[in-house]
Scaffold this motif. Structure first.
Motif, PDB file in Angstrom:
ATOM      1  N   ILE A  22       0.839  -1.205   0.000  1.00 40.39           N
ATOM      2  CA  ILE A  22       0.000   0.000   0.000  1.00 40.39           C
ATOM      3  C   ILE A  22       0.875   1.257   0.000  1.00 40.39           C
ATOM      4  O   ILE A  22       0.625   2.204  -0.766  1.00 40.39           O
ATOM      5  N   TYR A  23       1.924   1.247   0.836  1.00 41.36           N
ATOM      6  CA  TYR A  23       2.784   2.436   0.933  1.00 41.36           C
ATOM      7  C   TYR A  23       3.548   2.693  -0.366  1.00 41.36           C
ATOM      8  O   TYR A  23       3.839   3.846  -0.708  1.00 41.36           O
ATOM      9  N   GLU A  24       3.867   1.619  -1.111  1.00 37.80           N
ATOM     10  CA  GLU A  24       4.537   1.805  -2.399  1.00 37.80           C
ATOM     11  C   GLU A  24       3.660   2.611  -3.360  1.00 37.80           C
ATOM     12  O   GLU A  24       4.143   3.441  -4.128  1.00 37.80           O
ATOM     13  N   LYS A  25       2.340   2.351  -3.320  1.00 35.26           N
ATOM     14  CA  LYS A  25       1.412   3.126  -4.154  1.00 35.26           C
ATOM     15  C   LYS A  25       1.413   4.598  -3.743  1.00 35.26           C
ATOM     16  O   LYS A  25       1.388   5.497  -4.591  1.00 35.26           O
ATOM     17  N   LEU A  26       1.439   4.827  -2.442  1.00 34.32           N
ATOM     18  CA  LEU A  26       1.419   6.205  -1.941  1.00 34.32           C
ATOM     19  C   LEU A  26       2.724   6.927  -2.260  1.00 34.32           C
ATOM     20  O   LEU A  26       2.726   8.116  -2.608  1.00 34.32           O
ATOM     21  N   LEU A  27       3.852   6.198  -2.162  1.00 36.03           N
ATOM     22  CA  LEU A  27       5.148   6.828  -2.418  1.00 36.03           C
ATOM     23  C   LEU A  27       5.400   7.058  -3.906  1.00 36.03           C
ATOM     24  O   LEU A  27       6.319   7.789  -4.279  1.00 36.03           O
ATOM     25  N   ALA A  28       4.553   6.441  -4.730  1.00 36.28           N
ATOM     26  CA  ALA A  28       4.663   6.661  -6.177  1.00 36.28           C
ATOM     27  C   ALA A  28       4.004   7.966  -6.604  1.00 36.28           C
ATOM     28  O   ALA A  28       4.146   8.391  -7.757  1.00 36.28           O
ATOM     29  N   GLN A  64       4.173  12.243   0.301  1.00 35.75           N
ATOM     30  CA  GLN A  64       4.097  12.979   1.562  1.00 35.75           C
ATOM     31  C   GLN A  64       5.139  12.461   2.555  1.00 35.75           C
ATOM     32  O   GLN A  64       5.453  11.264   2.583  1.00 35.75           O
ATOM     33  N   ALA A  65       5.628  13.384   3.370  1.00 36.69           N
ATOM     34  CA  ALA A  65       6.625  13.014   4.384  1.00 36.69           C
ATOM     35  C   ALA A  65       6.072  11.949   5.323  1.00 36.69           C
ATOM     36  O   ALA A  65       6.792  11.039   5.760  1.00 36.69           O
ATOM     37  N   ASN A  66       4.771  12.029   5.618  1.00 37.32           N
ATOM     38  CA  ASN A  66       4.153  11.089   6.545  1.00 37.32           C
ATOM     39  C   ASN A  66       4.165   9.661   5.991  1.00 37.32           C
ATOM     40  O   ASN A  66       4.267   8.689   6.750  1.00 37.32           O
TER      41      ASN A  66
END
Length: 718
Positions: free
Chosen positions: A639-645, A650-652
């Motif tokens: 899930i975080y990989e999608k967000l970091l793409a 975001q820094a969070n």
């Protein structure tokens, strides 16, 4: 020492009180005051003697109460005189001037006004004579105002003469209005039972609304600020009590209360004008073009897109101001605040004049000139949107402008700009006119306290709440019948939730079967962050009107805010039964389930939001966190990989993905993500504090305390 004497009088220690009043008065060169004190002391001395001798006196109670009242009056008067003896400024100067050279009596002022009467001038010679007479008339009214304003308590002769002058044919409506305002201001300086009774007389005898409404406003203000003194006089309390039986008076008083409450908004409006609207207009000249609102849609593309945003913001702000103006709010304070430096406004009385072109300052300018009702000046004078003070400002300012600027103003200002659209929509024309008079007077009063050159000499009444219903003498008048709910509703609509809650509490007590009252009471508590009381009120509303979705939703919110997540989920689910695809409710329910550590159920809801939402980032963050807290680290990283793409991430998200790697024991990768989070933090934001805020969550995933602090030290910048 004044407070000490008042306390002695409160405790009914009259002997000591009179002794201290006499001691204070000895420093004053006022034989009349000293004589009055000695008379009261002697009377009380005899009363003590007769009581000691056992003498029966049926009038003793009455005389004792009269002595007590006299004690307060003499204490107030003594310290009023002492204050003026050492004070300086406009008020003190007028007071000392009249002490040295007594002003004309009320009868003499009546003769002066009669002598200054002037028929309509026809010739230049008559115009010159008219100017002289108007000046004499103004001087007499200014003297009358100051004579009353700086006076101490009236004697019976003063009271009767003031009544006779008010009824005199020599007194025009403006004269009576100014006199009434002077009595009000005097009462706010120094209480006087006769002046208070005079206001009742002026209200009853003032056939002109400009006079009666000033008297009624004066009664309300004097009662609000001088209630301790009024309670000493049974006849004054009775006079207020009798007002309850007059429906039209109660309606007028209610409207006056609302306008005084609206004055709370004036500083907010003034701030918005100064800090937002005016700078925005000055920054972007396009916004000042009145033709811009008629621009063709396709032409918008040729404008700077930022201008369009400004236009939309301006339109929104102007609509808000328009709505406030329709309610009677003072939206012109900013526009006219800089136009009060003319010599006309040096005299206190002039702030309370009804508008007239016969005032010498204006007569000199406009005598012999004609203008139509559709002219700029005609529109300004006739518009109910402006108070008298602002009309004087406008006429004086127009004269001081260069001719080309006057022409420009005439060309740019339309009649529609001066007359609010709603003023012609009120079906009750008489009620509308009365409300206009009330509003204009209170706006005059507001300008006097806020803009007069010598305003620092006075207590600014508009810094007080002016919540008349919180005065025990006024409460039965202000909150009688339907007005209770209307005042509560006004406070509620303006966001004064603490005051609204108190009034709704009383309404709920009087009529506990009204679900809407309980709903509004609950909402007021909720806005005040008193969630326990809000819950009780909402539960009462739910019992009266079961399963009302709005009530259920607020109950869920309050339970969530108070930390009772299980009850919050119960009510959120009830609401979701009726609105199963409400994304906001799904997120709120998921958050509560997360707080209860029911991660599987929370994840289901968050996935539903992700599926329905156009921008599912918030739902994904919640899913990632739930996977992390469930120990499903691979799922969390997916899930975080999608967000970091995302661009930019975001820094969070870097921080939380770093937590996952730390829990997995991958320290280098965790540090890499933490450093990226640190780099993405806002300037001045303490990343270490953000990291340590998640200490409990990390410990729940078997990360040791020592390891957490070691990571923190590694990340600290040297």
């Amino acid at each position: 020492m004044h407070k000490e004497i008042i306390q002695l009088l409160h405790e009914k220690r009259l002997k000591e009180a009179f002794s201290k009043i006499k001691e204070a008065a000895n420093t004053l060169n006022n034989w009349e005051l000293k004589s009055q004190i000695e008379t009261q002391q002697t009377t009380y001395h005899y009363m003590l003697q007769y009581t000691e001798m056992g003498t029966q006196d049926p009038q003793r109670e009455t005389i004792y109460n009269q002595l007590l009242c006299k004690g307060y009056e003499l204490a107030d008067k003594t310290y009023f005189l002492k204050d003026q003896e050492k004070a300086y400024g406009y008020f003190a100067d007028k007071f000392r001037k009249f002490a040295q050279t007594p002003p004309h009596t009320f009868k003499e002022i009546g003769f002066m006004l009669e002598a200054a009467k002037q028929p309509s001038p026809q010739t230049p010679e008559e115009e010159e004579q008219a100017l002289q007479n108007y000046t004499l008339h103004q001087n007499a009214i200014d003297e009358l105002f100051n004579k009353i304003w700086v006076s101490t308590q009236w004697g019976e002769e003063d009271f009767q003469e003031a009544r006779e002058l008010f009824l005199s044919s020599s007194m025009a409506t403006n004269d009576k209005a100014v006199m009434t305002s002077a009595v009000t201001l005097s009462l706010l300086q120094l209480f006087d039972q006769r002046k208070f009774l005079w206001l009742f007389f002026a209200y009853q005898q003032g056939s002109e609304s400009a006079v009666s409404q000033r008297a009624l406003a004066g009664i309300a203000l004097a009662t609000y600020f001088q209630s301790d003194r009024i309670r000493l006089y049974p006849e004054l309390v009775s006079a207020l009590k009798l007002m309850e039986d007059n429906p039209s008076l109660l309606k007028q008083l209610h409207d006056i209360q609302i306008i005084f409450l609206l004055s709370r908004e004036t500083e907010k409006i003034d701030k918005k004008m100064r800090e937002e609207i005016i700078p925005q207009m000055m920054r972007n000249p396009q916004l000042r073009n009145p033709k811009l609102k008629a621009i063709e849609i396709e032409d918008i593309e040729d404008l700077n897109p930022e201008w369009q945003k400004d236009m939309e913001q301006m339109n929104k702000q102007m609509r808000e101001l328009g709505e406030l103006q329709m309610e009677g709010a003072d939206t012109y304070m900013t526009a006219f605040s800089q136009l009060k430096t003319f010599s006309f406004f040096q005299e206190a009385a002039h702030w309370f004049y009804l508008f007239s072109l016969k005032v010498p300052d204006l007569y000199r300018i406009y005598k012999g000139k004609t203008f139509s009702e559709k002219s700029l000046l005609g529109l300004m004078i006739s518009s109910p949107a402006f108070c008298d003070s602002d009309k004087y400002s406008f006429c004086l300012a127009m004269q001081s402008l260069p001719h080309d600027q006057q022409t420009f103003m005439r060309s740019k200002l339309n009649g529609e700009d001066l007359i609010p659209n709603d003023l012609n929509l009120n079906e009750n024309l008489e009620e509308q006119k009365l409300n206009t008079v009330q509003r204009q007077y209170i706006h005059n009063l507001y300008r006097f306290y806020k803009l007069w050159r010598f305003r620092q000499e006075m207590h600014d009444i508009f810094k007080d709440k002016l919540d008349f219903w919180n005065n025990s003498l006024l409460r039965p008048l202000i909150l009688k019948g339907e007005y209770h709910g209307q005042i509560a509703g006004y406070l509620f609509s303006k966001g004064y939730m603490q005051e609204a809650a108190i009034l709704y509490e009383a309404l709920a007590e009087k009529d506990p079967a009204q679900a809407e009252i309980w709903q509004k009471l609950g909402f007021a508590y909720q806005k005040n962050k008193d969630y326990e009381k809000a819950i009780r009120a909402y539960l009462q509303a739910d019992a009266l009107k079961p399963n009302h979705l709005w009530t259920l939703k607020q109950l869920a919110q309050c339970y969530k805010q108070s930390g009772d997540y299980a009850m919050a989920v119960t009510f959120y689910r009830k609401v979701l039964e009726a609105d199963p695809d409400n994304l906001h409710l799904l997120m709120q329910t998921g958050q509560c389930l997360t707080a209860l550590k029911n991660y599987p159920e929370a994840i289901k809801l968050f996935y539903k939001v992700e599926f329905l939402e156009t921008h599912p980032e918030k739902a994904r963050r919640a899913i990632g966190w739930c996977y992390f807290m469930s120990g499903k680290y691979e799922d969390a990283l997916r899930i975080y990989e999608k967000l970091l793409a995302l661009e930019p991430p975001q820094a969070n998200d870097w921080l939380n993905s770093g937590h996952v790697y730390l829990a997995m024991g991958n320290i280098p990768q965790a540090l890499s993500h933490y450093r990226k989070a640190q780099a993405g933090c806002e300037p001045g934001e303490d990343f270490i504090a953000l990291f340590l805020a998640d200490k409990a969550a990390l410990e729940s995933q078997k990360v040791t305390e020592s390891q957490i602090y070691l990571i923190a030290d590694i990340l600290r910048k040297e």
